[in-house]
Design a protein around this motif. Sequence first.
Motif, PDB file in Angstrom:
ATOM      1  N   GLN A 180      -1.749   4.759  -7.963  1.00  0.00           N
ATOM      2  CA  GLN A 180      -2.192   3.130  -7.810  1.00  0.00           C
ATOM      3  C   GLN A 180      -2.112   2.508  -7.035  1.00  0.00           C
ATOM      4  N   VAL A 181      -0.519   3.114  -6.437  1.00  0.00           N
ATOM      5  CA  VAL A 181       0.625   2.842  -4.926  1.00  0.00           C
ATOM      6  C   VAL A 181       0.116   3.349  -3.694  1.00  0.00           C
ATOM      7  N   ILE A 182      -1.034   4.232  -4.186  1.00  0.00           N
ATOM      8  CA  ILE A 182      -1.590   4.143  -2.845  1.00  0.00           C
ATOM      9  C   ILE A 182      -3.374   4.076  -2.079  1.00  0.00           C
ATOM     10  N   THR A 183      -3.592   3.850  -3.815  1.00  0.00           N
ATOM     11  CA  THR A 183      -5.068   3.097  -3.106  1.00  0.00           C
ATOM     12  C   THR A 183      -4.997   1.484  -3.324  1.00  0.00           C
ATOM     13  N   LEU A 184      -3.758   1.226  -3.669  1.00  0.00           N
ATOM     14  CA  LEU A 184      -3.332  -0.430  -3.274  1.00  0.00           C
ATOM     15  C   LEU A 184      -3.068  -0.167  -1.706  1.00  0.00           C
TER      16      LEU A 184
END
Length: 152
Positions: free
Chosen positions: A53-57
Amino acid sequence: EVIKGQAHSSFTIPKALLQQAIPLRAMGVLQQQEHRGNSQPNMPDGLANAVKQVITLLLPVGCPDMHLVAEAAGMSTRTFQRRLGKIGTSYSILLQRTRMQLAAQRLAHTTIPVNEIAASLGYRDPANFTRAFRCKTGVSPRNYRTQVQNPP
């Protein structure tokens, strides 16, 4: 929380937000390749999903550095690496999987040019993206899009 007016801007992501799922669908060829070529067991949802999720953001602003993601998760870089190791993965593996899942999704559901998809996933050179995608799926991004959008 966004902190401004310093040498750099930063933001804080609450741990609770990191635990929420972002729906990502593994698409056709990509999903088949992951099951065939992946000898690792499925990872627990918690940490791996939070990291994805952090990578996606962070991908829209460039390839996220592991130190930044570890900090967002509230851990030192070394603790972050150890915890990922305990669940049988690494940051580079999660980064690659996240990029490929997003790439497959964008290729299947949009008409965004391949070079723009590459840039949005943090690739500086579209050729590197094409090579990584072909290595993972066995087909080029353009051929993947054609196969998924126009099945036989």
